[in-house]
Design a protein around this motif. Sequence first.
Motif, PDB file in Angstrom:
ATOM      1  N   GLU A 132      40.066 -21.168  19.095  1.00  0.00           N
ATOM      2  CA  GLU A 132      38.782 -22.022  18.298  1.00  0.00           C
ATOM      3  C   GLU A 132      37.200 -21.177  18.857  1.00  0.00           C
ATOM      4  OE1 GLU A 132      39.061 -25.991  20.063  1.00  0.00           O
ATOM      5  OE2 GLU A 132      40.296 -26.448  18.525  1.00  0.00           O
ATOM      6  N   LEU A 133      37.264 -20.464  19.421  1.00  0.00           N
ATOM      7  CA  LEU A 133      35.971 -19.792  20.442  1.00  0.00           C
ATOM      8  C   LEU A 133      35.663 -18.603  19.034  1.00  0.00           C
ATOM      9  CD1 LEU A 133      33.218 -19.589  21.588  1.00  0.00           C
ATOM     10  CD2 LEU A 133      34.178 -19.167  23.737  1.00  0.00           C
ATOM     11  N   ILE A 134      36.966 -18.166  18.827  1.00  0.00           N
ATOM     12  CA  ILE A 134      36.712 -16.810  18.405  1.00  0.00           C
ATOM     13  C   ILE A 134      36.238 -17.171  16.887  1.00  0.00           C
ATOM     14  CG2 ILE A 134      38.274 -14.760  17.162  1.00  0.00           C
ATOM     15  CD1 ILE A 134      39.540 -14.336  20.238  1.00  0.00           C
ATOM     16  N   ALA A 135      36.581 -18.244  16.203  1.00  0.00           N
ATOM     17  CA  ALA A 135      36.299 -18.318  15.247  1.00  0.00           C
ATOM     18  C   ALA A 135      34.892 -18.952  14.988  1.00  0.00           C
ATOM     19  CB  ALA A 135      37.154 -20.013  14.582  1.00  0.00           C
ATOM     20  N   TRP A 136      34.105 -19.618  15.968  1.00  0.00           N
ATOM     21  CA  TRP A 136      33.123 -20.406  15.964  1.00  0.00           C
ATOM     22  C   TRP A 136      31.891 -19.463  16.106  1.00  0.00           C
ATOM     23  CZ3 TRP A 136      28.583 -19.310  19.591  1.00  0.00           C
ATOM     24  CH2 TRP A 136      28.112 -19.876  18.983  1.00  0.00           C
ATOM     25  N   TYR A 137      32.651 -18.026  16.631  1.00  0.00           N
ATOM     26  CA  TYR A 137      31.215 -16.076  16.890  1.00  0.00           C
ATOM     27  C   TYR A 137      31.724 -15.914  15.672  1.00  0.00           C
ATOM     28  CZ  TYR A 137      30.556 -16.722  21.847  1.00  0.00           C
ATOM     29  OH  TYR A 137      29.687 -16.651  22.871  1.00  0.00           O
ATOM     30  N   GLU A 138      33.158 -15.539  14.493  1.00  0.00           N
ATOM     31  CA  GLU A 138      33.537 -14.904  13.344  1.00  0.00           C
ATOM     32  C   GLU A 138      32.877 -15.712  12.282  1.00  0.00           C
ATOM     33  OE1 GLU A 138      37.952 -13.655  13.578  1.00  0.00           O
ATOM     34  OE2 GLU A 138      37.928 -15.638  12.905  1.00  0.00           O
ATOM     35  N   ARG A 139      32.272 -17.111  12.508  1.00  0.00           N
ATOM     36  CA  ARG A 139      31.043 -17.950  11.386  1.00  0.00           C
ATOM     37  C   ARG A 139      30.146 -17.561  11.718  1.00  0.00           C
ATOM     38  NH1 ARG A 139      35.153 -22.151  13.000  1.00  0.00           N
ATOM     39  NH2 ARG A 139      33.444 -23.020  14.518  1.00  0.00           N
ATOM     40  N   ARG A 140      29.630 -17.121  12.859  1.00  0.00           N
ATOM     41  CA  ARG A 140      27.824 -16.668  13.275  1.00  0.00           C
ATOM     42  C   ARG A 140      28.700 -14.684  12.707  1.00  0.00           C
ATOM     43  NH1 ARG A 140      29.814 -20.403  14.226  1.00  0.00           N
ATOM     44  NH2 ARG A 140      28.280 -22.335  14.549  1.00  0.00           N
ATOM     45  N   GLY A 141      29.416 -14.539  11.807  1.00  0.00           N
ATOM     46  CA  GLY A 141      29.831 -12.895  11.582  1.00  0.00           C
ATOM     47  C   GLY A 141      30.160 -11.750  12.578  1.00  0.00           C
ATOM     48  N   TYR A 142      30.222 -12.372  13.595  1.00  0.00           N
ATOM     49  CA  TYR A 142      31.139 -11.599  14.003  1.00  0.00           C
ATOM     50  C   TYR A 142      32.307 -10.789  14.119  1.00  0.00           C
ATOM     51  CZ  TYR A 142      27.352 -11.398  17.426  1.00  0.00           C
ATOM     52  OH  TYR A 142      26.360 -11.327  18.876  1.00  0.00           O
ATOM     53  N   VAL A 143      32.559  -9.854  13.989  1.00  0.00           N
ATOM     54  CA  VAL A 143      34.179  -9.226  12.918  1.00  0.00           C
ATOM     55  C   VAL A 143      34.758  -8.836  14.749  1.00  0.00           C
ATOM     56  CG1 VAL A 143      35.541  -7.566  11.748  1.00  0.00           C
ATOM     57  CG2 VAL A 143      32.863  -8.519  10.965  1.00  0.00           C
ATOM     58  N   PRO A 144      36.158  -9.614  14.472  1.00  0.00           N
ATOM     59  CA  PRO A 144      37.241  -8.587  15.704  1.00  0.00           C
ATOM     60  C   PRO A 144      37.131  -6.967  15.177  1.00  0.00           C
ATOM     61  CG  PRO A 144      38.136 -10.605  14.364  1.00  0.00           C
ATOM     62  CD  PRO A 144      36.871 -10.401  14.050  1.00  0.00           C
TER      63      PRO A 144
END
Length: 169
Positions: A132-144
């Motif tokens: 859920e936290l990874i998804a939160w960062y992804e919604r803010r433009g961060y990419v694995p």
Amino acid sequence: MTQIAIRAATSDEVASLHPLIERAYRGETAKAGWTHEADLLFDDRTSVAELSALIADPDRVILLAHRDGALIGCLQVAHVGDDLAYLGMLTVEPTLQASGLGRRLLAAAESEAVARFGARRMEMTVIHRRTELIAWYERRGYVPTGETRPFPVDPPRPELDFVVLEKAL
């Protein structure tokens, strides 16, 4: 959320900073929020000595968020390469999580990385099980990035490995 002041921490603020971080990441108090590690880790998240060293390091800054004089959030930005900064320890008072403060702190960190360190990219690590936290960062433009890093414990605990996320600034 209004009337939030965000600024760099000073060494005399460690005594108030340390309990905020522990409340947000570990123990029963952390469970009031959604971003805690309390079900995965049971030791201290950091120490007064570590926070003092981070504040004293010219390649790092800890930003604090205050509302009406109360410390309600923080994060660390570190210069780690020519154009790369690292975001760590994003902390929001557990009862204020999901209020928009995390987004404000994240934006402040990105601006600080550019202004202070000349960064063009920001990276972070998140325990891979915290989807859920990874998804939160992804919604803010961060990419694995596809990179993983071990969690810093001995013996190693693969169930806590980090995924690396990155964003162009």
